[in-house]
Design a protein around this motif. Structure first.
Motif, short mmCIF file in Angstrom:
data_model
loop_
_atom_site.label_atom_id
_atom_site.label_comp_id
_atom_site.label_asym_id
_atom_site.label_seq_id
_atom_site.Cartn_x
_atom_site.Cartn_y
_atom_site.Cartn_z
N HIS A 50 0.83 -1.20 0.00
CA HIS A 50 0.00 0.00 0.00
C HIS A 50 0.87 1.25 0.00
O HIS A 50 2.08 1.18 0.24
N CYS A 62 -4.01 5.55 4.28
CA CYS A 62 -3.35 4.55 3.43
C CYS A 62 -4.32 4.02 2.39
O CYS A 62 -5.53 3.90 2.65
N ARG A 63 -3.78 3.67 1.25
CA ARG A 63 -4.57 3.09 0.17
C ARG A 63 -3.86 1.85 -0.34
O ARG A 63 -2.70 1.88 -0.72
N LYS A 64 -4.58 0.71 -0.31
CA LYS A 64 -4.01 -0.53 -0.80
C LYS A 64 -3.93 -0.50 -2.32
O LYS A 64 -4.75 0.11 -2.99
#
Length: 216
Positions: A50, A62-64
């Motif tokens: 991520h 956070c962004r996967k």
């Protein structure tokens, strides 16, 4: 001395395996650089799974990564290498426990235990090399983009997770080497003892004959 080398190698490999696992789950594989950046109020950082952004007050979002096929090839390979390293670490740990001279696990034959311990050491070396390649390749990509004057994206610096990965890989490689050397020395010692016993067996009849002649 062989026992101390064996236990030292096993301790190194266990520490290396734990550190490699911590490296894989760590978020700070690369951190955005403030050099030449106009945005200094937030920090960007990524790992193999991520990407995150942290603002000035310490709040992170956070962004996967959405899909595996859309990822760059080096990230996919690094994932595979790190998972392979951890899997080899599990196999090496089980084999080494069966092959240690100080444990009652596994076969009772000393030569068999020596071969199993040597196999475990080789597996740990392969696991350390796998993680070393993954971390070094990832670091090389960061460095290449940082010094590329034509690169238009965000420039990153090496995160501390990479240093953990290097340390864990070295511990795994050195520990596996210690285990292998210890098992190799033990194998040579066993062969020497076996050869010496054979020489004693074959010299006994001649000694008996010689003593009989002297008696006559």
């Amino acid at each position: 001395m062989s026992l101390i080398l064996e236990l030292t190698g096993f301790a190194f490999t266990l520490c290396g395996w734990v550190i490699i696992g911590a490296t894989l789950s760590n978020s700070y594989w690369k951190v955005s650089s403030i050099h030449g950046s106009v945005i200094t109020t937030s920090t960007l950082y990524e790992n193999l799974w991520h990407s995150c952004a942290e603002d000035s007050i310490g709040v992170s979002n956070c962004r996967k990564f959405d899909t595996l096929l859309a990822l760059p090839a080096y990230i996919q390979v690094c994932r595979a290498l790190m998972i392979t390293s951890l899997t080899l670490g599990v196999c090496g740990t089980l084999l080494t426990l069966l092959g240690l001279k100080s444990t009652l696990l596994g076969p009772s034959s000393q030569s068999t235990k020596t071969k199993i311990a040597m196999t475990g050491g080789v597996i740990f070396i392969l696991g350390g090399l796998s993680s070393m390649v993954a971390v070094s390749w990832y670091a090389a990509r960061i460095t290449a983009q940082f010094f590329d004057s034509f690169y238009g994206g965000t420039k990153y610096e090496l995160g501390y997770a990479l240093y953990l990965g290097w340390a864990g890989s070295l511990l795994s490689i050195f520990g596996g080497g210690f285990l292998t050397c210890s098992a190799y020395n033990q194998q040579d010692r066993d062969q020497y003892d076996y050869s010496a016993s054979e020489r004693r067996i074959y010299t006994k009849p001649s000694e008996i004959v010689t003593s009989a002649k002297d008696y006559v």
